[in-house]
Design a protein around this motif. Structure first.
Motif, PDB file in Angstrom:
ATOM      1  N   LEU A   1       3.465  26.269 -44.883  1.00 31.21           N
ATOM      2  CA  LEU A   1       3.481  27.542 -44.173  1.00 31.21           C
ATOM      3  C   LEU A   1       4.584  28.450 -44.705  1.00 31.21           C
ATOM      4  N   ARG A   2       5.732  27.886 -45.021  1.00 27.90           N
ATOM      5  CA  ARG A   2       6.838  28.711 -45.535  1.00 27.90           C
ATOM      6  C   ARG A   2       6.407  29.479 -46.782  1.00 27.90           C
ATOM      7  N   GLU A   3       5.732  28.805 -47.695  1.00 32.43           N
ATOM      8  CA  GLU A   3       5.316  29.460 -48.933  1.00 32.43           C
ATOM      9  C   GLU A   3       4.151  30.412 -48.701  1.00 32.43           C
ATOM     10  N   LYS A   4       3.255  30.073 -47.791  1.00 29.24           N
ATOM     11  CA  LYS A   4       2.190  31.018 -47.438  1.00 29.24           C
ATOM     12  C   LYS A   4       2.781  32.298 -46.852  1.00 29.24           C
ATOM     13  N   THR A   5       3.781  32.142 -45.999  1.00 27.56           N
ATOM     14  CA  THR A   5       4.410  33.307 -45.378  1.00 27.56           C
ATOM     15  C   THR A   5       5.129  34.151 -46.415  1.00 27.56           C
ATOM     16  N   LEU A   6       5.801  33.486 -47.337  1.00 29.24           N
ATOM     17  CA  LEU A   6       6.454  34.194 -48.433  1.00 29.24           C
ATOM     18  C   LEU A   6       5.428  35.015 -49.213  1.00 29.24           C
ATOM     19  N   ILE A   7       4.309  34.402 -49.558  1.00 28.55           N
ATOM     20  CA  ILE A   7       3.259  35.105 -50.295  1.00 28.55           C
ATOM     21  C   ILE A   7       2.735  36.288 -49.490  1.00 28.55           C
TER      22      ILE A   7
ATOM     23  N   PRO B   1     -21.437  43.673 -70.384  1.00 31.64           N
ATOM     24  CA  PRO B   1     -20.437  44.635 -69.911  1.00 31.64           C
ATOM     25  C   PRO B   1     -19.324  44.857 -70.928  1.00 31.64           C
ATOM     26  N   SER B   2     -18.608  45.970 -70.742  1.00 33.43           N
ATOM     27  CA  SER B   2     -17.474  46.290 -71.610  1.00 33.43           C
ATOM     28  C   SER B   2     -16.143  45.839 -71.030  1.00 33.43           C
ATOM     29  N   TYR B   3     -16.031  45.791 -69.710  1.00 35.73           N
ATOM     30  CA  TYR B   3     -14.770  45.368 -69.108  1.00 35.73           C
ATOM     31  C   TYR B   3     -15.012  44.901 -67.682  1.00 35.73           C
ATOM     32  N   THR B   4     -13.978  44.280 -67.094  1.00 35.88           N
ATOM     33  CA  THR B   4     -14.100  43.600 -65.805  1.00 35.88           C
ATOM     34  C   THR B   4     -12.992  44.049 -64.861  1.00 35.88           C
ATOM     35  N   GLY B   5     -13.391  44.332 -63.629  1.00 31.81           N
ATOM     36  CA  GLY B   5     -12.430  44.560 -62.554  1.00 31.81           C
ATOM     37  C   GLY B   5     -12.543  43.438 -61.537  1.00 31.81           C
ATOM     38  N   PHE B   6     -11.450  43.102 -60.876  1.00 36.24           N
ATOM     39  CA  PHE B   6     -11.429  41.949 -59.978  1.00 36.24           C
ATOM     40  C   PHE B   6     -11.223  42.367 -58.530  1.00 36.24           C
ATOM     41  N   VAL B   7     -11.924  41.679 -57.645  1.00 35.20           N
ATOM     42  CA  VAL B   7     -11.648  41.735 -56.218  1.00 35.20           C
ATOM     43  C   VAL B   7     -10.672  40.606 -55.918  1.00 35.20           C
ATOM     44  N   MET B   8      -9.541  40.948 -55.300  1.00 32.38           N
ATOM     45  CA  MET B   8      -8.507  39.965 -55.022  1.00 32.38           C
ATOM     46  C   MET B   8      -8.813  39.181 -53.739  1.00 32.38           C
ATOM     47  N   PRO B   9      -8.251  37.996 -53.588  1.00 27.33           N
ATOM     48  CA  PRO B   9      -8.343  37.314 -52.294  1.00 27.33           C
ATOM     49  C   PRO B   9      -7.755  38.176 -51.183  1.00 27.33           C
ATOM     50  N   ARG B  10      -8.226  37.948 -49.981  1.00 30.92           N
ATOM     51  CA  ARG B  10      -7.722  38.694 -48.816  1.00 30.92           C
ATOM     52  C   ARG B  10      -6.908  37.750 -47.938  1.00 30.92           C
ATOM     53  N   LEU B  11      -5.680  38.145 -47.638  1.00 32.33           N
ATOM     54  CA  LEU B  11      -4.798  37.355 -46.780  1.00 32.33           C
ATOM     55  C   LEU B  11      -4.753  37.961 -45.390  1.00 32.33           C
ATOM     56  N   GLU B  12      -4.638  37.100 -44.384  1.00 28.00           N
ATOM     57  CA  GLU B  12      -4.489  37.570 -43.010  1.00 28.00           C
ATOM     58  C   GLU B  12      -3.468  36.690 -42.304  1.00 28.00           C
ATOM     59  N   ALA B  13      -2.468  37.329 -41.713  1.00 26.62           N
ATOM     60  CA  ALA B  13      -1.435  36.592 -40.986  1.00 26.62           C
ATOM     61  C   ALA B  13      -1.906  36.312 -39.564  1.00 26.62           C
ATOM     62  N   VAL B  14      -1.763  35.058 -39.145  1.00 28.54           N
ATOM     63  CA  VAL B  14      -2.094  34.644 -37.781  1.00 28.54           C
ATOM     64  C   VAL B  14      -0.774  34.447 -37.047  1.00 28.54           C
ATOM     65  N   THR B  15      -0.570  35.192 -35.971  1.00 29.89           N
ATOM     66  CA  THR B  15       0.706  35.135 -35.257  1.00 29.89           C
ATOM     67  C   THR B  15       0.577  34.351 -33.958  1.00 29.89           C
ATOM     68  N   ASP B  16       1.725  33.807 -33.504  1.00 29.17           N
ATOM     69  CA  ASP B  16       1.745  33.101 -32.219  1.00 29.17           C
ATOM     70  C   ASP B  16       2.141  34.072 -31.110  1.00 29.17           C
ATOM     71  N   GLY B  17       2.369  33.552 -29.926  1.00 29.06           N
ATOM     72  CA  GLY B  17       2.675  34.400 -28.780  1.00 29.06           C
ATOM     73  C   GLY B  17       3.932  35.207 -28.936  1.00 29.06           C
ATOM     74  N   SER B  18       4.865  34.734 -29.776  1.00 27.05           N
ATOM     75  CA  SER B  18       6.120  35.460 -29.982  1.00 27.05           C
ATOM     76  C   SER B  18       6.027  36.490 -31.098  1.00 27.05           C
ATOM     77  N   GLY B  19       4.879  36.521 -31.783  1.00 28.76           N
ATOM     78  CA  GLY B  19       4.718  37.441 -32.899  1.00 28.76           C
ATOM     79  C   GLY B  19       5.087  36.851 -34.235  1.00 28.76           C
ATOM     80  N   ALA B  20       5.559  35.603 -34.253  1.00 28.38           N
ATOM     81  CA  ALA B  20       5.897  34.941 -35.511  1.00 28.38           C
ATOM     82  C   ALA B  20       4.622  34.492 -36.223  1.00 28.38           C
ATOM     83  N   ILE B  21       4.683  34.430 -37.541  1.00 24.18           N
ATOM     84  CA  ILE B  21       3.520  33.996 -38.321  1.00 24.18           C
ATOM     85  C   ILE B  21       3.345  32.495 -38.167  1.00 24.18           C
ATOM     86  N   ALA B  22       2.187  32.097 -37.633  1.00 22.35           N
ATOM     87  CA  ALA B  22       1.868  30.683 -37.435  1.00 22.35           C
ATOM     88  C   ALA B  22       0.999  30.140 -38.555  1.00 22.35           C
ATOM     89  N   ASP B  23       0.295  31.033 -39.259  1.00 26.29           N
ATOM     90  CA  ASP B  23      -0.532  30.625 -40.385  1.00 26.29           C
ATOM     91  C   ASP B  23      -0.899  31.874 -41.174  1.00 26.29           C
TER      92      ASP B  23
END
Length: 690
Positions: A54-60, A643-665
C-alpha cells in the motif's frame, strides 16, 4: 535522452530466454483499441501494480497526480494556441457525447437532420472527433514524428456551426475578455484549417535559409532569432521561455511564481504529498526537485539530477520536469514531462548486466581512447513498468530512457537507464505481422524477423540507453556542454551515437559470455537486428507524407546510418521486385565494420563539438529523401492498413479512502478509451488555468 518513440517497424516485443513471468496476462486481453487515420491507439497494462504494498501504491498515486497536474505545461510549450484549440475541441466533443447519451437539454429537442439528439452534420462531427483524437495523441496539431501540421478537413462553416450549437446548449469556450464565440473561431481558424500557417512545430533545416527559431512554431521563443543570441548568456537555459521585447532579451523562467507558476505549484503540492511514502533516497531527490521548481535555478536542477541518480534502489521512481530538448530547434530548452513507474524485477537482468559491465564496453569502444571514460561509475539500469506518462512522454511514449542529459553530471555521477518493459510488451501485442513480411526480401528474412527481431530490438534498446547514451566523454574545453557547440545537430548526433554503440556491440561475443544471448542463436540475432535496422530506414518514410525532408531526430539518425552504410560499405543492397523497393542487408561483417568506423567519427564530432561536420553528415545522409520512394512506401503500407505511429491509453488509478480520509487502497483499471482518459485529464487541470 530517450530511445525511439516507437520500435523499429519490424520489431515488437521480447522473446524471453528466462521462464515466463509469474503474472500472466489474460489471453483475451485487448491491446489495440482503435485506429485513427495513420495512428493506432493501444492500451498500456501494468500487471504488477496490484502486488505492490500500500505504501508504494500510495506513493505512485501522488506522483501520478503530479504528472497530470503539469500536463498543460507541455501543451503550452508545444504551441501557443494549443490550450485554446483543445478547449474548443473538447467543448464540442463533450457536449455532443452528452447529447447522444440523452443527457442535458440538447437531448430533449428535435434537431431534424444530423446526428440524433445532436443536430449537427454527422460527417462534420465525425471529422471533429477524428481530429480531436489526433490532437490528443500528438499533444497539439503537429505530428509527433514529422513536426508537420495536420488540419481539420471539414468545412470551417460546419465546424463553427457545431461550436455555436454546443454553446447554445451551455458548452463553455475559452473566450478572452469581451470576445464573442465567432471572434474566437475567426482567431483560431488558421490554426485549425490552414496547413501553411505555422506549418512546422520544430524546423531544424528550414527552406531558403530561414531562421530555425522563427521557422519553428513552438512556444519556447517569442520574437527571437538565432543571431539575437550570439552575445546573450542564458541564466536558465533549460527552463525558460526567451522573449525579445525589441530592446532586450528576457528569460521567462519556469518556476513557482514565474511562467507556469500555477501548474508548477500544483505539481509541487502532489510531490510534497508523496514524500512521506518514499524511501529516504527518493525523498531526498523529491525535495531537491521541489527546490528547483521553487527557484528555477540551474544549481538546484543540478542538485536534483545528482540526488536522482544517487537513488539506486527505490522500487518506485518518477521522471518529472523539463527534460528533453527535441522540441527546441537549437537543442537547449527542456520540454516538460512526467513518468511514474516501478521496477519489473523479472525483466531487469539483461539491462542490469549491461550496466554492471559498462567499463568493459567503454574500454572496447571503437573510438579514440581520449574519448573513453575511465572508472565508469554510477550506471544504474532497470526494466520498469510504466503507470502514467504525460507531457512530452505521453500518449506517444519512448521505449527506453537514459538520464540525466547533463554531460558533466553523467561523467562525474553516472546515469540511470530504464527499459519501459510494459510499453515494449504492448507494442508486441499490437504489432501486425505484415510489418515484417511486406519489406523482407526473402521468406527466410521474414521468418528470422518473426523469431528474433523482437528480442534483438529489446537488447539493442537496452544497449542504446546503458552503454550508448551512458558512454564517452567530451573535450574539457566544451565544459560538459556539447549542446552549445552542436546546436540543432546535437540531438540527432547523440541518438546516432547511441544507436551505433548498440549496433556495434550486438555482434560482440561478449554478450554470449554475459549470458545475454545463447551461443547458438547469436548469429541469427545479429542478422535479424541488422536486417530490421536496414528495413526501418525504408519503412519509416511512410511517416513523412508531406515534403521530402526528415525533422525528427531519431528518424534522422536511422536514415543517416543506413544511407551512410549504403554509400561507404558493401553491407546493404537496394533491390526491386514487382515494382517494389527493398533495402537488403547482405553482409553482417561489413555492416559491423562500417558501424565501427562511423561510430568513431560520430563520437569525435560530439567530443569536439564539431558543428560543421555534424551538419554535413546529416545534410548528406539523414535529412533529405526521394519523394517518389516515399510515395511507393506509403502506397504499400496503406494497402495493408499498417499504422504510422501509436498513442497509448494509460492505466487509470483510483484512491480508496477510509472514514478518516486516509488512502486505504489504490485500485488500477484500464479505460480502453482515449477520449474518456483525455477528458478526465483536462477536467482535473482546468482549475489551474486562468
Amino acid at each position: 535522452m530517450k530511445g525511439p518513440s516507437a520500435p523499429c517497424d519490424t520489431m515488437s516485443g521480447m522473446r524471453n530466454l528466462d521462464p515466463a513471468p509469474s503474472t500472466a496476462a489474460p489471453a483475451d486481453r485487448i491491446y489495440l483499441v482503435e485506429r485513427i487515420g495513420e495512428a493506432v491507439v493501444v492500451q498500456l497494462y501494468a500487471d504488477g501494480f496490484h502486488n505492490l504494498p500500500l505504501r508504494e501504491k500510495t506513493l505512485i498515486w501522488h506522483l501520478a497526480q503530479a504528472a497530470i497536474a503539469g500536463r498543460d505545461i507541455f501543451y503550452d510549450q508545444r504551441y501557443v494556441h494549443n490550450l485554446d484549440m483543445r478547449d474548443v475541441l473538447e467543448a464540442i466533443v463533450v457536449w455532443a457525447g452528452a447529447a447522444e447519451r440523452g443527457e442535458g437539454v440538447a437531448a430533449t429537442r428535435d434537431r431534424g437532420a444530423g446526428v440524433p439528439g445532436v443536430g449537427i452534420d454527422a460527417a462534420a462531427l465525425a471529422e471533429i472527433r477524428r481530429y480531436t483524437k489526433l490532437f490528443w495523441i500528438n499533444s497539439g496539431p503537429y505530428n509527433n514524428l514529422t513536426s508537420r501540421k495536420f488540419v481539420l478537413t471539414c468545412a470551417p462553416d460546419a465546424f463553427a456551426a457545431a461550436a455555436r450549437t454546443a454553446a447554445r446548449e451551455g458548452a463553455r469556450f475559452p473566450l478572452c475578455d469581451g470576445e464573442t464565440l465567432d471572434a474566437l473561431l475567426d482567431r483560431l481558424r488558421p490554426m485549425f484549417f490552414d496547413p501553411g500557417f505555422d506549418p512546422s512545430v520544430t524546423c531544424k533545416t528550414p527552406a531558403g535559409g530561414r531562421d530555425i527559431l522563427t521557422g519553428s512554431a513552438n512556444n519556447l521563443y517569442f520574437n527571437v532569432r538565432m543571431h539575437d543570441l550570439a552575445d546573450f548568456r542564458e541564466q536558465h537555459p533549460l527552463n525558460s521561455r526567451l522573449v525579445y521585447t525589441g530592446d532586450e532579451l528576457v528569460e521567462e523562467v519556469y518556476r513557482v511564481g514565474g511562467r507556469y507558476g500555477v501548474q508548477i505549484e500544483a505539481v509541487v503540492k502532489h510531490l510534497e504529498a508523496a514524500i512521506p511514502f518514499a524511501t529516504e533516497p527518493m525523498a531526498r531527490a523529491l525535495r531537491a526537485l521541489i527546490a528547483f521548481y521553487r527557484t528555477g535555478d540551474t544549481r538546484d536542477r543540478e542538485a536534483y539530477d545528482i540526488a536522482w541518480v544517487q537513488d539506486k534502489e527505490s522500487i518506485v521512481d518518477t521522471i518529472n520536469g523539463f527534460v528533453e530538448m527535441y522540441l527546441d530547434a537549437r537543442s537547449s530548452k527542456g520540454a516538460w514531462e512526467a513518468i511514474v513507474f516501478y521496477v519489473n524485477p523479472e525483466k531487469t537482468f539483461q539491462i542490469r548486466t549491461l550496466a554492471d559491465h559498462a567499463q568493459w564496453f567503454e574500454d572496447h569502444m571503437p573510438w579514440d581512447p581520449r574519448y573513453r571514460k575511465q572508472g565508469v561509475r554510477g550506471v544504474t539500469a532497470k526494466a520498469i513498468d510504466v503507470v502514467i506518462e504525460t507531457g512530452e512522454a505521453g500518449p506517444i511514449t519512448p521505449l527506453g530512457i537514459n538520464l540525466p542529459n547533463d554531460q558533466a553530471i553523467r561523467e562525474r555521477y553516472g546515469s540511470k537507464s530504464v527499459l519501459l518493459s510494459n510499453v515494449s510488451d504492448a507494442y508486441e501485442k499490437s504489432t501486425l505481422p505484415e510489418f515484417r513480411t511486406e519489406f523482407s526480401w526473402t521468406a527466410e528474412e521474414a521468418a528470422r524477423a518473426m523469431e528474433w527481431s523482437a528480442f534483438a530490438g529489446e537488447l539493442t534498446t537496452n544497449m542504446h540507453e546503458v552503454i550508448g547514451h551512458g558512454s564517452g566523454k567530451v573535450a574539457e574545453r566544451l565544459n560538459g556542454n556539447p549542446q552549445a557547440s552542436l546546436k540543432e545537430q546535437f540531438s540527432a548526433i547523440e541518438e546516432s551515437r547511441a544507436d551505433l554503440v548498440a549496433l556495434y556491440f550486438v555482434a560482440d561475443r561478449k554478450l554470449v559470455d554475459l549470458g545475454l544471448v545463447a551461443a547458438d542463436s547469436h548469429d541469427a540475432v545479429v542478422r535479424a537486428e541488422y536486417e530490421a535496422y536496414t528495413r526501418n530506414a525504408l519503412v519509416q518514410l511512410r511517416r513523412v507524407r508531406q515534403g521530402t525532408q526528415i525533422e525528427e531526430d531519431h528518424m534522422r539518425n536511422r536514415q543517416m546510418i543506413v544511407r551512410w552504410l549504403m554509400a561507404n560499405t558493401s553491407a546493404i543492397d537496394v533491390r526491386t521486385r514487382d515494382g517494389k523497393t527493398y533495402y537488403v542487408m547482405t553482409d553482417a561483417a561489413a555492416f559491423r565494420g562500417g558501424v565501427g568506423r562511423l561510430l568513431a567519427d560520430v563520437q569525435r564530432i560530439k567530443g569536439e563539438g564539431d558543428y560543421e561536420a555534424a551538419k554535413t553528415l546529416f545534410e548528406t545522409y539523414g535529412v533529405h529523401f526521394d519523394g517518389r520512394l516515399r510515395d511507393e512506401i506509403v502506397a504499400r503500407v496503406d494497402r495493408l492498413r499498417l499504422p504510422s505511429y501509436t498513442g497509448f491509453v494509460m492505466p487509470r488509478l483510483e484512491a480508496v479512502t477510509d472514514g478518516s480520509g486516509a488512502i486505504a487502497d489504490v485500485t488500477i483499471s484500464y479505460p480502453l478509451d482515449l477520449t474518456t482518459q483525455m477528458l478526465e485529464y483536462s477536467a482535473a487541470t482546468r482549475h489551474l488555468r486562468p
